[in-house]
Design a protein around this motif. Structure first.
Motif, PDB file in Angstrom:
ATOM      1  N   LYS A 103       0.843  -1.209   0.000  1.00 31.84           N
ATOM      2  CA  LYS A 103       0.000   0.000   0.000  1.00 31.84           C
ATOM      3  C   LYS A 103       0.875   1.255   0.000  1.00 31.84           C
ATOM      4  N   ALA A 118      -6.844   9.185  -0.722  1.00 26.31           N
ATOM      5  CA  ALA A 118      -6.952   9.655   0.660  1.00 26.31           C
ATOM      6  C   ALA A 118      -5.568   9.997   1.215  1.00 26.31           C
ATOM      7  N   LYS A 144      -4.461   0.266   7.448  1.00 25.16           N
ATOM      8  CA  LYS A 144      -4.089  -0.683   6.390  1.00 25.16           C
ATOM      9  C   LYS A 144      -2.726  -1.304   6.651  1.00 25.16           C
ATOM     10  N   VAL A 154      -7.203  -4.689   5.954  1.00 31.35           N
ATOM     11  CA  VAL A 154      -7.759  -3.349   6.162  1.00 31.35           C
ATOM     12  C   VAL A 154      -8.824  -3.387   7.244  1.00 31.35           C
ATOM     13  N   VAL A 156     -11.681  -0.794   8.964  1.00 26.72           N
ATOM     14  CA  VAL A 156     -12.371   0.501   9.014  1.00 26.72           C
ATOM     15  C   VAL A 156     -13.259   0.448  10.247  1.00 26.72           C
ATOM     16  N   GLU A 180      -5.104   5.990   7.200  1.00 27.39           N
ATOM     17  CA  GLU A 180      -5.552   6.710   6.013  1.00 27.39           C
ATOM     18  C   GLU A 180      -6.812   7.499   6.337  1.00 27.39           C
ATOM     19  N   ALA A 181      -6.989   8.649   5.696  1.00 28.92           N
ATOM     20  CA  ALA A 181      -8.222   9.426   5.888  1.00 28.92           C
ATOM     21  C   ALA A 181      -9.413   8.646   5.337  1.00 28.92           C
ATOM     22  N   PHE A 182     -10.524   8.725   6.037  1.00 22.31           N
ATOM     23  CA  PHE A 182     -11.745   8.033   5.615  1.00 22.31           C
ATOM     24  C   PHE A 182     -12.381   8.805   4.458  1.00 22.31           C
ATOM     25  N   LEU A 183     -12.678   8.084   3.393  1.00 23.65           N
ATOM     26  CA  LEU A 183     -13.331   8.706   2.236  1.00 23.65           C
ATOM     27  C   LEU A 183     -14.808   8.348   2.252  1.00 23.65           C
ATOM     28  N   LYS A 209     -18.894  -5.993  -0.839  1.00 23.03           N
ATOM     29  CA  LYS A 209     -17.829  -6.619  -0.051  1.00 23.03           C
ATOM     30  C   LYS A 209     -18.305  -7.200   1.273  1.00 23.03           C
ATOM     31  N   ASN A 219     -16.180  -7.868   6.127  1.00 21.41           N
ATOM     32  CA  ASN A 219     -15.754  -7.844   4.728  1.00 21.41           C
ATOM     33  C   ASN A 219     -15.460  -9.234   4.224  1.00 21.41           C
ATOM     34  N   MET A 268     -13.498   5.516  -4.994  1.00 24.20           N
ATOM     35  CA  MET A 268     -14.556   6.082  -4.154  1.00 24.20           C
ATOM     36  C   MET A 268     -15.005   7.348  -4.877  1.00 24.20           C
ATOM     37  N   GLU A 279      -7.758   1.813  -3.828  1.00 23.53           N
ATOM     38  CA  GLU A 279      -6.691   0.815  -3.960  1.00 23.53           C
ATOM     39  C   GLU A 279      -6.458   0.501  -5.424  1.00 23.53           C
TER      40      GLU A 279
END
Ligand code: AMP
Ligand code: GLY
Length: 429
Positions: A103, A118, A144, A154, A156, A180-183, A209, A219, A268, A279
């Motif tokens: 990543k 992100a 991640k 991953v 979330v 990572e920032a949440f999108l 997913k 997921n 996204m 990704e």
């Protein structure tokens, strides 16, 4: 018409879909390693695993394969395309496969290419974790791992303790973790054929997913998909191409060895219709492949072969115009602890499906053919049923209709595939 020998690597529903597409070309003599009972109907399966690089190289040589088509990411990350050279291969070399393998590598590539994604922070020391979690608080945390983790890398979560525990364990086992920032927005998958000469975006699809209906529960590898995804309007498509695909193509194909294969862009799309990369994968998605591959009609081999020798720009073939939807039938206990070895009823192995509209067929995944010819489950995702029609609704009705003729003790599937695209589900009792 000269026959061509194609060696396909992999054993999932994705590879069955690829095999079906490749075999629509009458020139293709198909060999698969290791394959599954679905691919066995279309050619010869060889008992060589996708992780056995030496075995695969030897097999390609023994068969004198004209083209090797790689389904899963692991052999690409291990350098299979590099080792096969100069034998033509559909699938990128290791240096590019890192886009999926790491990543942090993918983030650096996106930064270099100026592609929207992100914001993130790499954390290597547990003492720096609190600071990083603070920096991204106020929205769910996205943590991640920086390794190939088979979809389990991953997390979330809104729960800071869980975020911290997952991150600490990743730092311990992997040496670092990404926060990572949440999108916010709607996800879509764009599969892009790519080589030095150009790229071709296939119609966008959407995966499901989470294991449960209304996107609840853990997921999974993917419980169903449909194509095209209406969230990717013509305007969004234009932005994806100009902001993401074109700069990535330049980035990936300006070096000594270009990217040759399919680039999976996980997107996204926010409320303004602006796309961000969640990704990259270096292979077709599973189950996105099942709903995209049939759009290549009889020409999958032509496309793949062209990509393997940087001739994609010279292929100017139309795609089939149709809508597809696939529903995964999973084993009891999937995804945490699937129960396998159960009989699958109603699964007569029939000849390859036509890609005439208004039809449904089964893509075989975790299925074993026993000595007596009966079929039993051998994995978490057992099969998927794909419908193809003039609309997503027709595709859904066909897929769910075919699925209702199958039986697997304890098996489960989502009954709401396509709901976000307006598909209604009268089959829900
Ligand atoms: P990945 O393996 O990076 O695709 O992440 C798995 C899933 O986690 C994605 O399909 C998204 O549903 C979710 N996800 C990953 N990154 C983000 C993000 N930055 N914001 C929101 N959701 C994310
Ligand atoms: N369906 C998601 C993936 O193949 O990664």
């Amino acid at each position: 018409m000269e026959p061509v020998t194609v060696l396909l690597i992999g054993s999932g529903g994705r590879e069955h879909a690829m095999a079906l597409a490749l075999c629509r070309d009458p020139r293709v003599v198909l060999h698969t390693a290791p394959g599954n009972p679905g691919t066995a109907q279309l050619g010869t399966n060889h008992p060589v695993g996708a992780a056995d690089l030496d075995g695969l190289l030897q097999l390609a040589e023994d068969l004198n394969a004209n083209l090797v088509v790689v389904g899963p990411e692991a052999p690409l990350c291990a350098g299979l395309a590099d080792a096969l050279a100069p034998r033509p291969c559909f699938g990128p070399v290791q240096a590019h496969a890192m886009l999926e393998g790491s990543k942090a590598f993918a983030k650096a590539a996106m930064e270099a290419a100026g592609v929207p994604t992100a914001g993130h922070r790499r954390v290597k020391r547990s003492m720096d974790l609190d600071d990083a979690l603070d920096a991204f608080s106020g929205r769910p945390w996205v943590i991640k791992r920086d390794v190939l983790a088979g979809g389990k890398g991953v997390l979330v979560t809104d729960d800071r303790d869980k975020a911290e525990a997952f991150a600490l364990s990743a730092i311990t086992t992997d040496g670092e973790v990404l926060i990572e920032a949440f999108l916010e927005g709607e996800e879509a998958s764009m599969l892009v054929l790519m080589d030095a000469s150009g790229y071709r975006c296939l119609p966008a699809s959407q995966d499901h997913k989470r294991v449960g209906e209304h996107d609840q529960g853990p997921n999974t590898g993917g419980m169903g998909a449909y194509c095209p995804a209406p969230v990717v309007t013509a305007a969004v498509q234009k932005k994806v191409e100009s902001r993401i695909v074109k700069p990535m193509h330049t980035h990936l194909c300006s070096g000594e060895v270009p990217y040759r294969g399919v680039l999976y862009v996980g997107l996204m799309i926010d409320s303004k219709g602006d796309p961000y990369v969640v990704e990259f994968n270096v292979r077709f998605g599973d189950p996105e492949c099942q709903v995209t591959m049939p759009l290549l009609g009889d020409d999958a081999y032509t496309w793949f072969e062209a990509v393997s020798r940087d001739a994609l720009a010279s292929v100017d073939l139309p795609l089939v115009e149709a809508s597809l939807l696939t529903v995964v039938l999973a084993s009891e206990g999937y995804p945490s602890s699937p129960v396998t070895g159960r009989a699958i009823e109603g699964l007569a192995m029939t000849s390859p499906p036509s890609t005439e509209p208004s039809t449904a067929w089964v893509n075989i995944a975790g299925v074993r053919c026993e000595d007596d010819g009966s079929l039993t489950s051998s994995g978490g995702r057992v099969l998927s049923v794909t419908g193809m029609g003039a609309s997503l609704q027709e595709a859904a009705d066909l897929a769910y209709g075919r699925l209702s003729t199958l039986d697997l003790l304890g098996g489960h599937h989502r009954r709401d595939i396509g709901a976000r695209a307006g598909v209604t589900h009268p089959h829900i009792e």
